[in-house]
Design an enzyme around this catalytic site. Structure first.
Site, PDB file in Angstrom:
ATOM      1  N   ASP A  54      34.690  35.290  49.212  1.00 50.62           N
ATOM      2  CA  ASP A  54      35.374  35.997  50.305  1.00 50.62           C
ATOM      3  C   ASP A  54      34.405  36.965  50.989  1.00 50.62           C
ATOM      4  O   ASP A  54      34.754  37.594  51.993  1.00 50.62           O
ATOM      5  CB  ASP A  54      36.658  36.694  49.831  1.00 50.62           C
ATOM      6  CG  ASP A  54      36.409  37.776  48.805  1.00 50.62           C
ATOM      7  OD1 ASP A  54      35.266  37.911  48.331  1.00 50.62           O
ATOM      8  OD2 ASP A  54      37.378  38.498  48.462  1.00 50.62           O
ATOM      9  N   SER A  55      33.168  37.032  50.482  1.00 46.31           N
ATOM     10  CA  SER A  55      32.117  37.761  51.198  1.00 46.31           C
ATOM     11  C   SER A  55      31.913  37.170  52.592  1.00 46.31           C
ATOM     12  O   SER A  55      31.300  37.802  53.456  1.00 46.31           O
ATOM     13  CB  SER A  55      30.800  37.713  50.405  1.00 46.31           C
ATOM     14  OG  SER A  55      30.488  36.385  50.041  1.00 46.31           O
ATOM     15  N   ASP A  93      37.025  31.394  46.531  1.00 48.08           N
ATOM     16  CA  ASP A  93      37.575  32.722  46.234  1.00 48.08           C
ATOM     17  C   ASP A  93      39.012  32.822  46.733  1.00 48.08           C
ATOM     18  O   ASP A  93      39.296  32.442  47.872  1.00 48.08           O
ATOM     19  CB  ASP A  93      36.731  33.769  46.992  1.00 48.08           C
ATOM     20  CG  ASP A  93      36.234  34.861  46.096  1.00 48.08           C
ATOM     21  OD1 ASP A  93      36.775  35.039  44.982  1.00 48.08           O
ATOM     22  OD2 ASP A  93      35.283  35.555  46.505  1.00 48.08           O
ATOM     23  N   LYS A 123      38.498  31.468  42.259  1.00 45.16           N
ATOM     24  CA  LYS A 123      38.038  32.720  41.626  1.00 45.16           C
ATOM     25  C   LYS A 123      39.031  33.826  41.959  1.00 45.16           C
ATOM     26  O   LYS A 123      39.514  33.923  43.082  1.00 45.16           O
ATOM     27  CB  LYS A 123      36.643  33.093  42.125  1.00 45.16           C
ATOM     28  CG  LYS A 123      36.145  34.426  41.552  1.00 45.16           C
ATOM     29  CD  LYS A 123      34.662  34.590  41.697  1.00 45.16           C
ATOM     30  CE  LYS A 123      34.183  35.111  43.030  1.00 45.16           C
ATOM     31  NZ  LYS A 123      34.775  36.395  43.464  1.00 45.16           N
ATOM     32  N   GLU A 125      39.618  38.070  41.379  1.00 43.83           N
ATOM     33  CA  GLU A 125      39.089  39.357  40.923  1.00 43.83           C
ATOM     34  C   GLU A 125      40.124  40.043  40.030  1.00 43.83           C
ATOM     35  O   GLU A 125      41.331  39.953  40.283  1.00 43.83           O
ATOM     36  CB  GLU A 125      38.763  40.248  42.124  1.00 43.83           C
ATOM     37  CG  GLU A 125      37.603  39.731  42.946  1.00 43.83           C
ATOM     38  CD  GLU A 125      37.181  40.688  44.057  1.00 43.83           C
ATOM     39  OE1 GLU A 125      37.665  41.838  44.081  1.00 43.83           O
ATOM     40  OE2 GLU A 125      36.371  40.272  44.899  1.00 43.83           O
ATOM     41  N   GLU A 192      29.950  41.643  38.141  1.00 42.76           N
ATOM     42  CA  GLU A 192      29.291  42.228  39.320  1.00 42.76           C
ATOM     43  C   GLU A 192      29.090  43.735  39.139  1.00 42.76           C
ATOM     44  O   GLU A 192      30.012  44.467  38.728  1.00 42.76           O
ATOM     45  CB  GLU A 192      30.137  41.975  40.577  1.00 42.76           C
ATOM     46  CG  GLU A 192      29.516  42.612  41.832  1.00 42.76           C
ATOM     47  CD  GLU A 192      30.086  42.110  43.145  1.00 42.76           C
ATOM     48  OE1 GLU A 192      30.947  41.215  43.139  1.00 42.76           O
ATOM     49  OE2 GLU A 192      29.651  42.623  44.189  1.00 42.76           O
TER      50      GLU A 192
HETATM   51  O1  KIV Z   1      32.542  36.880  47.541  1.00 39.13           O
HETATM   52  C1  KIV Z   1      31.479  36.679  46.938  1.00 39.13           C
HETATM   53  O2  KIV Z   1      30.472  36.250  47.504  1.00 39.13           O
HETATM   54  C2  KIV Z   1      31.456  36.990  45.517  1.00 39.13           C
HETATM   55  C3  KIV Z   1      30.155  36.916  44.797  1.00 39.13           C
HETATM   56  C4  KIV Z   1      29.284  38.017  45.218  1.00 39.13           C
HETATM   57  C5  KIV Z   1      30.330  36.866  43.318  1.00 39.13           C
HETATM   58  O3  KIV Z   1      32.471  37.286  44.964  1.00 39.13           O
END
Ligand code: KIV
Length: 296
Positions: A54-55, A93, A123, A125, A192
Site C-alpha cells: 500500500d506504499s 497489501d 498482507k 498490518e 518493519e
Molecule cells: O507497503 C509496503 O510497501 C510495505 C513494505 C514496506 C513492507 O508494507
C-alpha cells in the site's frame, strides 16, 4: 544473484518454498512492484516475493500517507502486477479500513485480492489483536502475510514513523505479536522499523519466515520499496535504504534530450518516419505536377 543453476527452469515460489528457504538459511528476496513493466523486470531478475504494497499510495499516487488508498485502487495495481509475474510469490497489501470493521468484510476483501487481483496471499498490518481475524482469513484458504513493528497504517496512533520495540515492554509486546501471528499460521512475517537485536530474537523464535525492512540482517529475508532503491521518492531516504540505481536521473536526462531534439528539429529523422510505397509516390508526384501545370 539467483541460486538457480543456469539453464535450469526456475521454480515457482510458494508458501512451502519460503518456509524451506528459512530452514535452509537461504535469504529470501522481496521487492515491491505496482505495475506490469516493473513486475516483469523484478520477476525476471529472480526476486522471490513481489509485494503490491500500500506504499503505492505514496510512490504511485502521490498521497501523503497510506491511509487514503482504497481496495479498488490496490486491486487495479495488483491486476497489472499479476500480468507481469510468473515465478515470484505475489502478495497484495490489504489497505487501511479494508479489514478493520468486521471479520466478514475482511474475508470478503481478502477474497477479492485473490479472485480479482490474482494475489497468492494478502498482507495485513497488526499483531496479537489481529491474530483471530488472520486465522479466519487463512481458514478461507487465503494465505496471509503478517506485518508488525513500524506499521504505517498506525501512523496516527504512533505519532509519526518511529522505530518501534525500543523499551523492554515494547519488545515483550512485539514478541507476543510475532508468536500470535506465527501460531495463527501466517505465510511470512514482515518486520518493519525495529532494532536488529529484536528482529533477530523474533526470527529465531518463530517458524514462519521473517522479511525485514529496517530490521537488520538477521531476518530470513529482506524487502525494500522499489522506488527507494531507484531514487524515485523525491525525498531523503530512510537509514536502511540502499540506492541501487538512479532512475530519476535516467528519466530526467531522457526527457530533456527528447525536448531538445524536438525544439531543434532533430527528432524525428527521415529514418524514424514512414514512407509511401515507391509506386504510390510516383503517382502522387504526377498528380501534383499536373495540378501545378493547370494552375500555370
Ligand atoms: O507497503 C509496503 O510497501 C510495505 C513494505 C514496506 C513492507 O508494507
Amino acid at each position: 544473484m539467483s541460486l538457480t543453476p543456469i539453464g535450469e527452469p526456475r521454480q515457482k515460489i510458494t508458501v512451502a518454498s519460503l518456509r524451506e528457504k528459512k530452514l535452509q538459511r537461504e535469504p529470501i528476496t522481496c521487492l515491491t512492484a505496482y505495475d506490469y513493466a516493473t513486475a516483469r523486470l523484478v520477476d525476471e531478475a529472480a526476486i522471490d516475493v513481489i509485494l503490491v504494497g500500500d506504499s503505492l499510495a505514496q510512490t504511485m499516487l502521490g498521497y501523503e500517507n497510506t491511509l487514503t488508498v482504497t481496495v479498488d485502487e490496490m486491486l487495479h495495481h495488483t491486476r497489472a502486477v499479476r500480468r507481469g509475474v510468473k515465478h515470484a510469490f505475489l502478495i497484495a497489501d490489504m489497505p487501511f479500513g479494508s479489514f478493520h470493521v468486521t471479520t466478514d468484510e475482511a474475508v470478503r476483501n481478502a477474497a477479492r485480492f485473490v479472485k480479482e487481483g490474482g494475489a497468492e496471499a494478502v498482507k495485513m498490518e497488526g499483531g496479537e489483536k489481529r491474530a483471530d481475524l488472520i486465522r479466519r482469513v487463512i481458514d478461507a484458504e487465503i494465505p496471509v502475510a503478517g506485518h508488525i513493528g513500524l506499521t504505517p497504517q498506525s501512523v496516527n496512533v504512533m505519532g509519526g514513523y518511529k522505530v518501534q520495540g525500543k523499551s523492554l515492554q515494547a519488545i515483550e509486546q512485539l514478541m507476543r505479536d510475532a508468536v500470535a501471528l506465527d501460531r495463527a499460521g501466517v505465510a511470512c512475517l514482515y518486520l518493519e522499523g525495529i532494532p536488529r537485536e529484536v528482529a533477530a530474537m523474533i526470527t529465531a523464535e518463530v517458524t514462519t519466515p521473517t522479511i525485514g525492512i529496517g530490521a537488520g540482517p538477521e531476518c530470513d529475508g529482506q524487502v525494500l520499496v522499489i522506488h527507494d532503491i531507484l531514487n524515485l521518492t523525491f525525498g531523503p531516504p530512510a537509514k536502511f535504504v540502499r540506492r541501487y540505481g538512479d532512475a530519476a536521473a535516467l528519466i530526467s536526462d531522457a526527457v530533456q534530450a527528447f525536448r531538445a531534439d524536438v525544439l531543434s528539429h532533430q527528432y524525428p529523422s527521415d529514418s524514424e518516419s514512414y514512407h509511401l510505397p515507391k509506386e504510390t509516390q510516383q503517382v502522387l508526384e504526377n498528380v501534383l505536377e499536373r495540378k501545378q501545370g493547370i494552375r500555370r
